[in-house]
Design a protein around this motif. Structure first.
Motif, mmCIF file in Angstrom:
data_model
loop_
_atom_site.group_PDB
_atom_site.id
_atom_site.type_symbol
_atom_site.label_atom_id
_atom_site.label_comp_id
_atom_site.label_asym_id
_atom_site.label_seq_id
_atom_site.Cartn_x
_atom_site.Cartn_y
_atom_site.Cartn_z
ATOM 1 N N ALA A 181 63.542 51.853 12.173
ATOM 2 C CA ALA A 181 64.633 50.970 11.766
ATOM 3 C C ALA A 181 65.821 51.129 12.692
ATOM 4 C CB ALA A 181 65.049 51.270 10.326
ATOM 5 N N VAL A 182 65.917 52.296 13.321
ATOM 6 C CA VAL A 182 66.988 52.578 14.275
ATOM 7 C C VAL A 182 66.479 52.487 15.711
ATOM 8 C CG1 VAL A 182 68.754 54.243 14.971
ATOM 9 C CG2 VAL A 182 67.986 54.155 12.591
ATOM 10 N N THR A 183 65.396 53.165 16.002
ATOM 11 C CA THR A 183 64.954 53.288 17.398
ATOM 12 C C THR A 183 64.455 51.982 18.000
ATOM 13 O OG1 THR A 183 62.763 54.020 16.651
ATOM 14 C CG2 THR A 183 64.397 55.733 17.144
ATOM 15 N N ASN A 184 64.135 51.006 17.162
ATOM 16 C CA ASN A 184 63.747 49.680 17.666
ATOM 17 C C ASN A 184 64.839 48.629 17.457
ATOM 18 O OD1 ASN A 184 60.380 50.251 16.596
ATOM 19 N ND2 ASN A 184 61.103 50.247 18.689
ATOM 20 N N ALA A 185 65.995 49.040 16.948
ATOM 21 C CA ALA A 185 67.056 48.083 16.626
ATOM 22 C C ALA A 185 67.921 47.768 17.835
ATOM 23 C CB ALA A 185 67.927 48.624 15.499
ATOM 24 N N ALA A 186 68.225 46.491 18.030
ATOM 25 C CA ALA A 186 69.018 46.051 19.175
ATOM 26 C C ALA A 186 70.398 46.703 19.194
ATOM 27 C CB ALA A 186 69.156 44.532 19.151
ATOM 28 N N ALA A 187 70.929 47.027 18.012
ATOM 29 C CA ALA A 187 72.268 47.599 17.940
ATOM 30 C C ALA A 187 72.316 49.067 18.349
ATOM 31 C CB ALA A 187 72.817 47.447 16.525
ATOM 32 N N TYR A 188 71.161 49.718 18.433
ATOM 33 C CA TYR A 188 71.126 51.139 18.792
ATOM 34 C C TYR A 188 71.017 51.269 20.314
ATOM 35 C CZ TYR A 188 69.716 56.042 18.829
ATOM 36 O OH TYR A 188 69.650 57.397 19.073
ATOM 37 N N THR A 241 57.400 40.292 21.634
ATOM 38 C CA THR A 241 57.889 41.620 22.016
ATOM 39 C C THR A 241 59.406 41.574 21.997
ATOM 40 O OG1 THR A 241 55.955 42.032 23.403
ATOM 41 C CG2 THR A 241 57.895 43.405 23.792
ATOM 42 N N ASN A 242 60.023 42.378 21.147
ATOM 43 C CA ASN A 242 61.462 42.245 20.954
ATOM 44 C C ASN A 242 62.025 43.493 20.283
ATOM 45 O OD1 ASN A 242 63.958 40.753 20.934
ATOM 46 N ND2 ASN A 242 62.720 38.887 20.726
ATOM 47 N N LYS A 243 63.344 43.496 20.111
ATOM 48 C CA LYS A 243 64.008 44.524 19.324
ATOM 49 C C LYS A 243 64.316 43.948 17.948
ATOM 50 C CE LYS A 243 65.936 47.027 23.246
ATOM 51 N NZ LYS A 243 67.143 47.646 23.864
ATOM 52 N N SER A 244 64.579 44.836 16.995
ATOM 53 C CA SER A 244 64.787 44.398 15.616
ATOM 54 C C SER A 244 66.259 44.308 15.258
ATOM 55 C CB SER A 244 64.084 45.367 14.657
ATOM 56 O OG SER A 244 64.830 46.569 14.522
#
Length: 424
Positions: free
Chosen positions: A95-102, A145-148
């Motif tokens: 939830a964090v390591t794939n999130a665009a905001a991280y 293929t993307n970030k969450s």
């Protein structure tokens, strides 16, 4: 309770379009919350006056896959999106390591639904709220293929890494999750038979039929036994006796721990509860988790399973003795799964019947292997879909194993997984 903290964040982001692709949101994180996410998205679509479709990577109608997508014919209520692509294969921490905001995040793959996907029959078991044709099998190709945009975690981010994650980036999600210990049928039946005897403590009534799964007839494993089986010490009897450690009369040679990776919130909850991972300081301490692989004695082995569906596959194998932690959102009774939940310290988490809530003893405060779900909301601002999902399930309608914190129970951890489960 801290239930209102996420609601305050909701006011701050209400009506704000996501920076991600218009119309599409992407979620990563906890696999144990998948059914509740689908139920919530379905409710949000219905509230908005739309119709929803669930796209999967398999033809199973009784369970979700690690990658799925839910679309709505209009925007989900309270959001600016009409499609949610979800990948929970990486566990809660994703939830964090794939999130665009991280800042240090990485991409992952998501399922894209299409008209060529095959319509499936009505859902069964935990997916029984889905009608015929509402689910579609698209195969295993993941074209996006993307970030969450973040997602839900079984426990707060700092539980995974206290120095890496800022507590201010995580908000309570408003609902609590019950966890339990599940075993394969061989261990369940042998434990049950042994615990009917005086030598086994008369824990199970002698009147219980073999294989009976109702709460009073479930065999029990103690918190002490499970901690010894999970920890890293290979010299203790839990690792050297094989099946005799749990059933002294057994001829089973090996006990297998069907464990999850460190990125899994289910794994972190087990380490918090059974190994004391929250106990730090001069007088504190914890037991280290066992490494994946066989113990030198050959009587014990820990095997890695990426998602809860993989743990169930591990536990459905009747060979030897197998155990693992699962969210009580999972219920094997009445379905095709063969694994069974046992009591912990002689208290049942699961009712042991088909269609049960799996929350009764936790809500009453008699069972405390319970943790409050968290949402990744950088600087206290959540993606609008996360905020909408927080209020998408009404009291009494949550998926099995999940209940509204501070609404359906007076017991909780006050938004802190390291705190005891007490009345607030």
């Amino acid at each position: 309770m801290k239930l209102t903290k996420l609601m305050i964040a909701a006011v701050a982001v209400c009506g704000v379009a996501q920076a991600h692709a218009a119309g599409v949101t992407r979620l990563t994180g906890s696999s144990a919350t998948s059914v509740n996410v689908v139920r919530g998205l379905t409710n949000l679509c219905t509230t908005a006056g739309g119709t929803s479709t669930v796209y999967k990577t398999s033809s199973a109608v009784n369970k979700l896959d690690n990658q799925f997508t839910v679309t709505c014919s209009t925007d989900f209520s309270g959001t600016t999106v009409n499609e949610a692509r979800v990948n929970v294969g990486g566990g809660s921490e994703s939830a964090v390591t794939n999130a665009a905001a991280y800042p240090a995040s990485t991409t992952t793959k998501f399922l894209v639904g299409s008209g060529s996907c095959t319509a499936l029959a009505a859902g069964t078991e935990s997916l029984s709220f889905l009608a015929a044709g509402q689910m579609k099998n698209c195969g295993t190709t993941l074209a996006d293929t993307n970030k969450s945009d973040g997602g839900f975690l079984d426990v707060e981010g700092p539980v995974f890494n206290a120095t890496k994650y800022d507590p201010a980036d995580f908000q309570v999600a408003g609902f609590s999750q019950v966890f339990g210990i599940a075993v394969n049928t061989t261990l369940y039946n042998d434990l049950q038979a042994y615990q009917k005897t005086a030598a086994g403590g008369n824990i199970v009534p002698s009147t219980c039929a073999a294989g009976d799964t109702t709460a009073a007839c479930q065999p029990s494993l103690s918190r002490a036994q499970l901690g010894a089986l999970m920890n890293a010490d290979n010299s203790i009897t839990a690792k050297t006796q094989g099946g005799k450690y749990l059933v002294p009369t057994s001829a089973v040679s090996k006990i297998t721990y069907c464990m999850r990776p460190q990125s899994s919130g289910t794994q972190q909850s087990a380490q918090l509860y059974f190994l004391g991972y929250a106990l730090n300081g001069a007088l504190g301490g914890n037991e280290l988790i066992h490494n994946v692989g066989a113990a030198p004695s050959g009587k014990y082995e820990a095997v890695l399973n990426n998602g809860s569906s993989d743990v169930k596959t591990c536990l459905n194998d009747a060979t030897g003795y197998k155990f693992g932690a699962l969210s009580l959102e999972n219920n094997p009774i009445g379905g095709t799964d063969a694994y069974r939940f046992v009591r912990v310290n002689e208290v049942a988490a699961a009712e042991g019947t088909a269609g049960s809530s799996q929350t009764t003893t936790a809500i009453a405060g008699r069972y405390d292997y319970v943790y409050e779900l968290s949402a990744y909301c950088p600087a206290g601002v959540c993606a609008d879909i996360i905020t909408a999902l927080q209020g998408a399930v009404a009291p009494g309608t949550s998926s099995p194993g999940i209940f509204l914190t501070g609404v359906e129970s007076t017991f909780g951890r006050n938004g802190n997984s390291a705190a005891p489960y007490i009345t607030h």
